[in-house]
Design a protein around this motif. Sequence first.
Motif, PDB file in Angstrom:
ATOM      1  N   THR A  26       0.838  -1.188   0.000  1.00 47.81           N
ATOM      2  CA  THR A  26       0.000   0.000   0.000  1.00 47.81           C
ATOM      3  C   THR A  26       0.875   1.240   0.000  1.00 47.81           C
ATOM      4  OG1 THR A  26      -1.736  -1.130   1.218  1.00 47.81           O
ATOM      5  CG2 THR A  26      -1.778   1.256   1.234  1.00 47.81           C
ATOM      6  N   ALA A  27       0.808   2.030  -1.070  1.00 49.54           N
ATOM      7  CA  ALA A  27       1.561   3.282  -1.135  1.00 49.54           C
ATOM      8  C   ALA A  27       0.801   4.350  -0.371  1.00 49.54           C
ATOM      9  CB  ALA A  27       1.771   3.697  -2.583  1.00 49.54           C
ATOM     10  N   THR A  28       1.525   5.185   0.348  1.00 45.93           N
ATOM     11  CA  THR A  28       0.919   6.260   1.127  1.00 45.93           C
ATOM     12  C   THR A  28       1.544   7.587   0.726  1.00 45.93           C
ATOM     13  OG1 THR A  28       0.539   4.794   3.011  1.00 45.93           O
ATOM     14  CG2 THR A  28       0.485   7.153   3.433  1.00 45.93           C
ATOM     15  N   GLY A  29       0.709   8.523   0.308  1.00 47.63           N
ATOM     16  CA  GLY A  29       1.173   9.872   0.008  1.00 47.63           C
ATOM     17  C   GLY A  29       0.823  10.806   1.147  1.00 47.63           C
ATOM     18  N   LEU A  30       1.619  11.864   1.297  1.00 46.08           N
ATOM     19  CA  LEU A  30       1.366  12.881   2.318  1.00 46.08           C
ATOM     20  C   LEU A  30       1.035  14.186   1.614  1.00 46.08           C
ATOM     21  CD1 LEU A  30       4.349  12.114   4.722  1.00 46.08           C
ATOM     22  CD2 LEU A  30       1.981  11.357   4.942  1.00 46.08           C
ATOM     23  N   ALA A  31      -0.164  14.691   1.853  1.00 42.45           N
ATOM     24  CA  ALA A  31      -0.604  15.918   1.194  1.00 42.45           C
ATOM     25  C   ALA A  31      -0.863  17.001   2.238  1.00 42.45           C
ATOM     26  CB  ALA A  31      -1.873  15.674   0.376  1.00 42.45           C
ATOM     27  N   ASP A 123     -14.644  21.569  -0.703  1.00 42.40           N
ATOM     28  CA  ASP A 123     -14.767  20.134  -0.999  1.00 42.40           C
ATOM     29  C   ASP A 123     -13.580  19.685  -1.829  1.00 42.40           C
ATOM     30  OD1 ASP A 123     -17.282  19.797   0.256  1.00 42.40           O
ATOM     31  OD2 ASP A 123     -18.263  20.696  -1.485  1.00 42.40           O
ATOM     32  N   LEU A 124     -13.034  18.522  -1.483  1.00 42.29           N
ATOM     33  CA  LEU A 124     -11.912  17.933  -2.215  1.00 42.29           C
ATOM     34  C   LEU A 124     -12.297  16.549  -2.712  1.00 42.29           C
ATOM     35  CD1 LEU A 124      -8.952  17.492  -3.124  1.00 42.29           C
ATOM     36  CD2 LEU A 124      -8.432  16.798  -0.762  1.00 42.29           C
ATOM     37  N   ASP A 125     -12.131  16.338  -4.014  1.00 41.23           N
ATOM     38  CA  ASP A 125     -12.255  15.016  -4.616  1.00 41.23           C
ATOM     39  C   ASP A 125     -10.871  14.605  -5.100  1.00 41.23           C
ATOM     40  OD1 ASP A 125     -15.256  14.112  -4.999  1.00 41.23           O
ATOM     41  OD2 ASP A 125     -15.189  16.281  -5.299  1.00 41.23           O
ATOM     42  N   GLU A 126     -10.348  13.519  -4.558  1.00 42.38           N
ATOM     43  CA  GLU A 126      -9.014  13.054  -4.937  1.00 42.38           C
ATOM     44  C   GLU A 126      -9.054  11.559  -5.217  1.00 42.38           C
ATOM     45  OE1 GLU A 126      -4.855  13.311  -2.624  1.00 42.38           O
ATOM     46  OE2 GLU A 126      -5.985  11.443  -2.434  1.00 42.38           O
ATOM     47  N   ASP A 127      -8.570  11.145  -6.371  1.00 41.87           N
ATOM     48  CA  ASP A 127      -8.550   9.724  -6.725  1.00 41.87           C
ATOM     49  C   ASP A 127      -7.303   9.424  -7.561  1.00 41.87           C
ATOM     50  OD1 ASP A 127      -8.981   7.123  -7.328  1.00 41.87           O
ATOM     51  OD2 ASP A 127     -10.863   7.413  -8.412  1.00 41.87           O
ATOM     52  N   TRP A 128      -6.258   8.950  -6.879  1.00 41.46           N
ATOM     53  CA  TRP A 128      -5.005   8.608  -7.538  1.00 41.46           C
ATOM     54  C   TRP A 128      -4.888   7.108  -7.831  1.00 41.46           C
ATOM     55  CZ3 TRP A 128      -1.969  11.971  -9.760  1.00 41.46           C
ATOM     56  CH2 TRP A 128      -1.865  13.279  -9.270  1.00 41.46           C
ATOM     57  N   ARG A 137      -3.347   5.412  -0.796  1.00 39.42           N
ATOM     58  CA  ARG A 137      -4.089   6.310   0.096  1.00 39.42           C
ATOM     59  C   ARG A 137      -3.259   7.558   0.339  1.00 39.42           C
ATOM     60  NH1 ARG A 137      -3.020   1.929   4.795  1.00 39.42           N
ATOM     61  NH2 ARG A 137      -0.809   2.371   5.079  1.00 39.42           N
ATOM     62  N   THR A 138      -3.945   8.620   0.683  1.00 43.17           N
ATOM     63  CA  THR A 138      -3.289   9.891   0.993  1.00 43.17           C
ATOM     64  C   THR A 138      -3.661  10.318   2.405  1.00 43.17           C
ATOM     65  OG1 THR A 138      -3.410  10.620  -1.318  1.00 43.17           O
ATOM     66  CG2 THR A 138      -2.990  12.304   0.326  1.00 43.17           C
ATOM     67  N   ILE A 139      -2.658  10.644   3.208  1.00 39.86           N
ATOM     68  CA  ILE A 139      -2.895  11.294   4.500  1.00 39.86           C
ATOM     69  C   ILE A 139      -2.864  12.793   4.236  1.00 39.86           C
ATOM     70  CG2 ILE A 139      -2.108  11.613   6.860  1.00 39.86           C
ATOM     71  CD1 ILE A 139      -0.718   8.935   6.695  1.00 39.86           C
ATOM     72  N   VAL A 152      -7.824  10.807   6.004  1.00 39.35           N
ATOM     73  CA  VAL A 152      -7.248   9.861   5.055  1.00 39.35           C
ATOM     74  C   VAL A 152      -8.195   9.672   3.882  1.00 39.35           C
ATOM     75  CG1 VAL A 152      -6.367   7.510   4.709  1.00 39.35           C
ATOM     76  CG2 VAL A 152      -6.031   8.665   6.915  1.00 39.35           C
ATOM     77  N   LEU A 153      -7.664   9.750   2.671  1.00 40.75           N
ATOM     78  CA  LEU A 153      -8.403   9.450   1.455  1.00 40.75           C
ATOM     79  C   LEU A 153      -7.762   8.234   0.797  1.00 40.75           C
ATOM     80  CD1 LEU A 153      -8.847  13.034  -0.062  1.00 40.75           C
ATOM     81  CD2 LEU A 153     -10.504  11.722   1.260  1.00 40.75           C
ATOM     82  N   GLY A 154      -8.602   7.374   0.203  1.00 39.07           N
ATOM     83  CA  GLY A 154      -8.063   6.174  -0.428  1.00 39.07           C
ATOM     84  C   GLY A 154      -9.123   5.417  -1.178  1.00 39.07           C
ATOM     85  N   GLU A 155      -8.957   4.084  -1.248  1.00 35.98           N
ATOM     86  CA  GLU A 155      -9.853   3.287  -2.069  1.00 35.98           C
ATOM     87  C   GLU A 155     -11.288   3.291  -1.542  1.00 35.98           C
ATOM     88  OE1 GLU A 155      -8.924  -0.903  -2.050  1.00 35.98           O
ATOM     89  OE2 GLU A 155      -7.754  -0.681  -0.219  1.00 35.98           O
ATOM     90  N   GLU A 156     -11.471   3.533  -0.247  1.00 31.65           N
ATOM     91  CA  GLU A 156     -12.822   3.544   0.307  1.00 31.65           C
ATOM     92  C   GLU A 156     -13.456   4.929   0.262  1.00 31.65           C
ATOM     93  OE1 GLU A 156     -12.697   1.944   4.209  1.00 31.65           O
ATOM     94  OE2 GLU A 156     -12.115  -0.066   3.567  1.00 31.65           O
TER      95      GLU A 156
END
Length: 351
Positions: A26-31, A123-128, A137-139, A152-156
Amino acid sequence: MTRAAWRATIALAVLMLAAPAAAHVTATGLAEITAEDETITYRLTVVLAELPEEAGLMLSRAARGDQVAAGTLAESLRNHVVFSLAGEMCRPGRILIQGSDIGEPKATLIYRVSCSQPPGRLDLDEDWTGLFGAHYRTIVTVATAAGRSEFVLGEETHRSSVDFGARARTSLWSFIRLGVEHILTGYDHLLFLLALLVGASSLWRVLGIVTAFTLAHSITLSLAVTGLVRAPSAVVEPLIAATILWVAVENLLGQTRLWHRFVVTFLFGLVHGLGFADALIELALTGWPLARALIGFNVGVELGQAIAIAVALPVLLYLARLPHARLIYRGTSLFVASAGAYWLVQRLFFT
């Protein structure tokens, strides 16, 4: 080894691994998101080695000035990171892609958008996931005048809202979920537990080992996240692989006395705690947000660990009572030793 013993060994390995031989898939990005008047800045940092090979190469080329790769990534940013204010999309602006070879090679994507007015509820929509993998997922850290909040944003979940006018909050549940995902997708940690527990014939032995591991990794996780202990991942990750290899070889040599296993579990658990800390260190939290994130993440790690053990324990106890239990034990240990040796070589020479 008999055919039945081989089948049982393979079934146990599949149960615990259930994925290709790679550690944290699982790759994790930090935003980080900041606002200045009508301008929103989104800054995403990812570790290239965690990404799918194609995405990592594209980011590396873009950071070095490749215009084709930079154009492709810019288009992905505009399509997959969308800000809106009161139902109106903010206008895409400047995009900058930077690279860093300090420690693990990383890339940072800086994206600015302009909204029609200073943000209130944004509102933020993010889908990498299409570029960085299905389990990416992005923290996200949001900096406001009131403080910092994290989610946290990710597959769910690909969408979240930020109220820049409200008091900042840190979502405890987000970090609990992050901890669960971290341990359940951390195949090196799971294989370490398998090496410790395989051959266990009593519940008390299992509880003792798990308690020693939990206590140890909780200590170093807390020390590393609070900045009291620093250890680069280039050192920690090979050490984690070495702990897997060490315990599996001890199993093959028959060195499994209970007191010795407790000591080894505790000492090596300290190393694994430093590995767990990577998910939180770069957030640079302080005060109560740090405490809440640390508590939530640690609770999540323990829940994930409990889930893995609850699934595996009945199988382990059943196999311990089979006529060929010793052969299964040695075959499983050989499998784990091979995985540990593979990761050790990979992390020492190819990352």
